[in-house]
Design an enzyme around this catalytic site. Structure first.
Site, PDB file in Angstrom:
ATOM      1  N   GLU A 181      -0.948 -14.291  44.285  1.00 28.45           N
ATOM      2  CA  GLU A 181      -1.782 -15.003  45.245  1.00 28.45           C
ATOM      3  C   GLU A 181      -0.839 -15.554  46.313  1.00 28.45           C
ATOM      4  O   GLU A 181       0.349 -15.746  46.060  1.00 28.45           O
ATOM      5  CB  GLU A 181      -2.530 -16.143  44.555  1.00 28.45           C
ATOM      6  CG  GLU A 181      -3.413 -15.626  43.434  1.00 28.45           C
ATOM      7  CD  GLU A 181      -4.566 -16.550  43.093  1.00 28.45           C
ATOM      8  OE1 GLU A 181      -4.363 -17.459  42.278  1.00 28.45           O
ATOM      9  OE2 GLU A 181      -5.670 -16.351  43.638  1.00 28.45           O
ATOM     10  N   GLU A 206      -4.146 -14.951  37.095  1.00 28.74           N
ATOM     11  CA  GLU A 206      -3.236 -16.089  37.220  1.00 28.74           C
ATOM     12  C   GLU A 206      -3.516 -16.958  36.011  1.00 28.74           C
ATOM     13  O   GLU A 206      -4.520 -17.655  35.954  1.00 28.74           O
ATOM     14  CB  GLU A 206      -3.489 -16.832  38.540  1.00 28.74           C
ATOM     15  CG  GLU A 206      -2.303 -17.680  38.959  1.00 28.74           C
ATOM     16  CD  GLU A 206      -2.372 -19.107  38.462  1.00 28.74           C
ATOM     17  OE1 GLU A 206      -1.944 -19.345  37.303  1.00 28.74           O
ATOM     18  OE2 GLU A 206      -2.831 -19.975  39.207  1.00 28.74           O
ATOM     19  N   GLU A 226       0.359 -24.026  25.296  1.00 29.19           N
ATOM     20  CA  GLU A 226      -0.047 -24.732  26.509  1.00 29.19           C
ATOM     21  C   GLU A 226      -1.061 -25.815  26.137  1.00 29.19           C
ATOM     22  O   GLU A 226      -2.126 -25.531  25.597  1.00 29.19           O
ATOM     23  CB  GLU A 226      -0.670 -23.753  27.503  1.00 29.19           C
ATOM     24  CG  GLU A 226      -1.034 -24.432  28.805  1.00 29.19           C
ATOM     25  CD  GLU A 226      -1.442 -23.457  29.904  1.00 29.19           C
ATOM     26  OE1 GLU A 226      -2.013 -22.404  29.609  1.00 29.19           O
ATOM     27  OE2 GLU A 226      -1.193 -23.778  31.075  1.00 29.19           O
ATOM     28  N   ASN A 270      -9.329 -27.032  37.185  1.00 28.38           N
ATOM     29  CA  ASN A 270      -8.345 -28.040  37.605  1.00 28.38           C
ATOM     30  C   ASN A 270      -8.258 -28.200  39.129  1.00 28.38           C
ATOM     31  O   ASN A 270      -8.025 -29.293  39.625  1.00 28.38           O
ATOM     32  CB  ASN A 270      -6.967 -27.766  36.987  1.00 28.38           C
ATOM     33  CG  ASN A 270      -6.497 -26.347  37.187  1.00 28.38           C
ATOM     34  OD1 ASN A 270      -7.219 -25.499  37.699  1.00 28.38           O
ATOM     35  ND2 ASN A 270      -5.271 -26.074  36.782  1.00 28.38           N
ATOM     36  N   THR A 308      -8.930 -15.874  27.925  1.00 30.43           N
ATOM     37  CA  THR A 308     -10.011 -15.443  28.818  1.00 30.43           C
ATOM     38  C   THR A 308      -9.515 -14.319  29.723  1.00 30.43           C
ATOM     39  O   THR A 308     -10.247 -13.362  29.986  1.00 30.43           O
ATOM     40  CB  THR A 308     -10.536 -16.628  29.664  1.00 30.43           C
ATOM     41  OG1 THR A 308     -10.813 -17.709  28.784  1.00 30.43           O
ATOM     42  CG2 THR A 308     -11.791 -16.270  30.417  1.00 30.43           C
ATOM     43  N   LYS A 311     -17.561 -17.104  40.806  1.00 32.85           N
ATOM     44  CA  LYS A 311     -18.118 -17.937  39.738  1.00 32.85           C
ATOM     45  C   LYS A 311     -17.132 -19.052  39.423  1.00 32.85           C
ATOM     46  O   LYS A 311     -16.081 -18.817  38.847  1.00 32.85           O
ATOM     47  CB  LYS A 311     -18.376 -17.130  38.463  1.00 32.85           C
ATOM     48  CG  LYS A 311     -19.133 -17.974  37.430  1.00 32.85           C
ATOM     49  CD  LYS A 311     -18.994 -17.477  36.016  1.00 32.85           C
ATOM     50  CE  LYS A 311     -17.782 -18.026  35.290  1.00 32.85           C
ATOM     51  NZ  LYS A 311     -17.792 -19.480  35.013  1.00 32.85           N
ATOM     52  N   GLY A 363      -7.153 -18.857  35.020  1.00 28.37           N
ATOM     53  CA  GLY A 363      -7.581 -19.551  33.807  1.00 28.37           C
ATOM     54  C   GLY A 363      -6.653 -19.276  32.648  1.00 28.37           C
ATOM     55  O   GLY A 363      -5.468 -19.009  32.846  1.00 28.37           O
ATOM     56  N   SER A 364      -7.217 -19.296  31.431  1.00 29.83           N
ATOM     57  CA  SER A 364      -6.366 -19.213  30.243  1.00 29.83           C
ATOM     58  C   SER A 364      -6.020 -17.766  29.887  1.00 29.83           C
ATOM     59  O   SER A 364      -6.689 -16.821  30.312  1.00 29.83           O
ATOM     60  CB  SER A 364      -7.085 -19.852  29.057  1.00 29.83           C
ATOM     61  OG  SER A 364      -8.161 -19.015  28.658  1.00 29.83           O
ATOM     62  N   VAL A 365      -4.988 -17.601  29.071  1.00 30.64           N
ATOM     63  CA  VAL A 365      -4.568 -16.268  28.619  1.00 30.64           C
ATOM     64  C   VAL A 365      -5.682 -15.576  27.828  1.00 30.64           C
ATOM     65  O   VAL A 365      -6.023 -14.423  28.132  1.00 30.64           O
ATOM     66  CB  VAL A 365      -3.257 -16.344  27.799  1.00 30.64           C
ATOM     67  CG1 VAL A 365      -2.943 -14.998  27.158  1.00 30.64           C
ATOM     68  CG2 VAL A 365      -2.102 -16.777  28.701  1.00 30.64           C
ATOM     69  N   CYS A 402      -1.477 -25.329  35.712  1.00 31.68           N
ATOM     70  CA  CYS A 402      -0.991 -24.200  34.940  1.00 31.68           C
ATOM     71  C   CYS A 402       0.504 -23.990  35.147  1.00 31.68           C
ATOM     72  O   CYS A 402       1.184 -23.441  34.306  1.00 31.68           O
ATOM     73  CB  CYS A 402      -1.759 -22.952  35.295  1.00 31.68           C
ATOM     74  SG  CYS A 402      -1.676 -22.556  37.028  1.00 31.68           S
TER      75      CYS A 402
HETATM   76  C1  LIG Z   1       0.568 -28.541  32.010  1.00 30.86           C
HETATM   77  O1  LIG Z   1       0.561 -29.861  31.603  1.00 30.86           O
HETATM   78  C2  LIG Z   1       0.633 -30.206  30.246  1.00 30.86           C
HETATM   79  C3  LIG Z   1       1.464 -31.452  29.993  1.00 30.86           C
HETATM   80  O2  LIG Z   1       1.984 -32.123  30.988  1.00 30.86           O
HETATM   81  C4  LIG Z   1       1.153 -29.134  29.355  1.00 30.86           C
HETATM   82  O3  LIG Z   1       0.844 -29.413  28.066  1.00 30.86           O
HETATM   83  C5  LIG Z   1       0.692 -27.781  29.772  1.00 30.86           C
HETATM   84  O4  LIG Z   1       1.215 -26.835  28.919  1.00 30.86           O
HETATM   85  C6  LIG Z   1       1.208 -27.575  31.100  1.00 30.86           C
HETATM   86  N1  LIG Z   1       1.089 -26.230  31.563  1.00 30.86           N
HETATM   87  C7  LIG Z   1       2.151 -25.465  31.815  1.00 30.86           C
HETATM   88  C8  LIG Z   1       1.874 -24.178  32.432  1.00 30.86           C
HETATM   89  O5  LIG Z   1       3.273 -25.762  31.599  1.00 30.86           O
END
Ligand SMILES: *[C@@H]1O[C@H](CO)[C@@H](O)[C@H](O)[C@H]1NC(C)=O
Ligand SMILES: *[C@@H]1O[C@H](CO)[C@@H](O)[C@H](O)[C@H]1NC(C)=O
Length: 519
Positions: A489, A275, A412, A178, A257, A201, A253-255, A309
């Protein structure tokens, strides 16, 4: 980096001519895309090529290797070799390089922003803001570098101890798609300020600008090997996590990963900073200014197509203003301009990949089945410009009548989807805001100062914004509570995550006290 002369212009493909018109140097897109020891190098053991697409059009942007263990090893060896020289510099000297790099980023801002748009599909105005923020981060850590230091403790009998703050060695970074240039800046700047060397990476979806980051540092005089970039997907990241020469991994990144990375780092006892994602709440109290609440909600949800995020996607609205808030938000969403991310007027660009766009649409369908009401958006849009036909454009979506147990509220989505939830009391709003395994960020919209701080203190989140959302000054720490990760961070807090402490005790008496020793 060189700009092409007239003769080479003639042999360029049509795509490259288009890119040149946008003011870009073509080397950034020609590869090779691994950057080791101060130069772009071809992968030696890539398992396969990865085609990277332009989200805006669906066309292929470039091809990167899925770097293998030997590639990773080359990068780590380069970073290890550079460590002695880099860590021996004074902080002031290291900081000066970061400040020069900040200046270069500002000089090349327009070009870098355009590369970032090609890679991510985000609107160009946002990419400019991101890049300018990255220059600020480099500058901030450039200033901080000479302040990194330890402690002194005076002990009885004239004895004393000093606590040295030392770099870790080679730091590995693994990034998200992102904010590609931002992710490498946020990790490399503090790592380098503290005297570490770095192997990064990027996400396989957004490989381009990290290499340019490496080139910029080389250009301002950072020795080869201090910053290296290695391209690939999950297996490349795993090889980096498992490499014995790497002291620490910083991941965004994602939970799921993040969990894999933590496990991969366990055997080597490597430090990790994670993060991760969130499902952050925003609490909108009835005394707030409605327009400001709508603005904060938009900043909290529709930057980078919602792929942020920290965005505040669960918007809890106090019931008396629910209807007015919704109306105003929908009106504002409908004024957003979806289309060519290179257009200055565009406020909604393209979603990163087709798969991801489909995933977001699926969440919206699911939400409607579970009883949520769609107030606007949530559709794939085909911009009138035919060159964008292959892009993945989604209209910003507002869902209301949401309940805490709906999938769209719990998971998410990482797309432009806001869920609105009504509440009646402060206690209820706090409890519901906290009933999530995540804890990255939160927002509070109210004019009542005491309430703002009472609520902030109770929210389980690494950052709370009062009367705003998604603001990231370089000076303040950012990171998660709960499943959103740990480590920080930004700010001085990040220094803890890129250094280790060594206590050196000094005995000042010439005869040490040892009761068990007999003459
Ligand atoms: C970020 O954006 C989208 C929708 O606007 C949402 O679905 C996603 O969960 C959001 N992430 C967080 C961390 O809230
Ligand atoms: C878009 O914005 C940039 C930066 O503000 C500016 O330099 C450029 O001229 C604008 N382009 C158009 C077509 O207005």
């Amino acid at each position: 980096m060189f700009r092409l002369g007239f003769s080479s212009f003639l042999i360029l493909s049509r795509q490259h001519i288009k890119i040149m018109k946008q003011g870009l140097t073509t080397t950034a897109l020609q590869g090779p895309f691994n950057y080791i020891n101060g130069e772009r190098v071809t992968s030696v053991d890539s398992t396969h090529d990865i085609k990277v697409s332009k989200p805006a059009t669906g066309e292929v942007l470039c091809t990167i290797p899925n770097s293998g263990q030997q590639d990773v090893d080359k990068a780590v060896q380069a970073a290890r070799a550079a460590f002695a020289q880099w860590s021996a510099l004074g902080g002031l000297e290291r900081g000066r390089f970061l400040i020069s790099a900040a200046q270069k980023v500002r000089e090349r801002l327009e070009e870098l922003a355009k590369l970032e748009v090609l890679d991510t599909g985000k609107p160009v105005w946002e990419a400019r803001v991101d890049l300018s923020g990255c220059a600020d981060y480099l500058e901030y850590y450039g200033g901080v570098a000479s302040t990194v230091g330890g402690l002194h403790y005076q002990l009885p009998g004239g004895n004393f101890a000093v606590v040295r703050r030392e770099p870790l060695g080679v730091v590995g970074g693994i990034g998200a798609w992102n904010y590609p240039f931002q992710t490498i800046s946020w990790k490399a700047a503090p790592a380098l300020a503290c005297g570490n060397t770095f192997v990064y990476k990027p996400s396989q979806f957004t490989p381009v600008t990290s290499v340019v980051f490496g080139e910029i540092l080389t250009e301002v005089g950072v020795p080869p090997g201090v910053v290296n970039v290695i391209q690939g997907a999950g297996s490349t990241g795993e090889a980096l996590c498992q490499h014995p020469g790497v002291a620490k991994i910083s991941f965004t990144g994602s939970v799921p990963t993040g969990q894999k990375i933590m496990k991969a780092c366990a055997d080597g006892m490597k430090r990790v900073t994670l993060e991760l994602g969130g499902k952050s709440p925003m609490l909108v109290f009835a005394d707030t200014d409605l327009t400001e609440a709508v603005k904060a909600t938009m900043l909290g949800n529709f930057l980078t197509q919602g792929q942020v995020c920290s965005n505040c996607t669960r918007v809890f609205v106090e019931r008396p203003i629910l209807k007015d808030f919704q109306e105003k938000l929908v009106t504002a969403c409908e004024k957003m301009v979806i289309g060519d991310p290179f257009d200055n007027e565009t406020t909604v660009g393209a979603t990163i990949t087709l798969e991801h766009a489909e995933k977001v649409l699926h969440y919206i369908d699911e939400a409607k089945k579970q009883g949520a009401r769609l107030l606007c958006g949530g559709k794939r849009i085909n911009p009138s410009d035919t060159k964008l036909a292959g892009g993945y454009y989604l209209s910003p979506c507002v869902l209301t009548d949401c309940h805490d147990d709906m999938t769209c509220v719990k998971e998410e989505i990482f797309g432009s989807v806001v869920t609105i939830l009504a509440f009646d009391t402060e206690e209820e709003a706090i409890a519901r805001a906290n009933s999530t395994p995540f804890g990255l960020a939160a927002g509070v919209m109210t004019k009542d100062l005491q309430r703002a701080h009472r609520v902030s203190a109770q929210l389980q989140a690494g950052i709370v914004w009062i009367n705003n959302c998604n603001v990231f000054p370089p000076e303040v720490p950012f990171g998660g509570y709960k499943m959103s990760g740990f480590g920080r961070e930004n700010g001085l807090a990040a220094l803890n995550d890129y250094t280790q402490l060594k206590t050196v005790y000094t005995e000042m008496s010439s005869k040490i006290d040892c009761p068990i020793y007999k003459e």
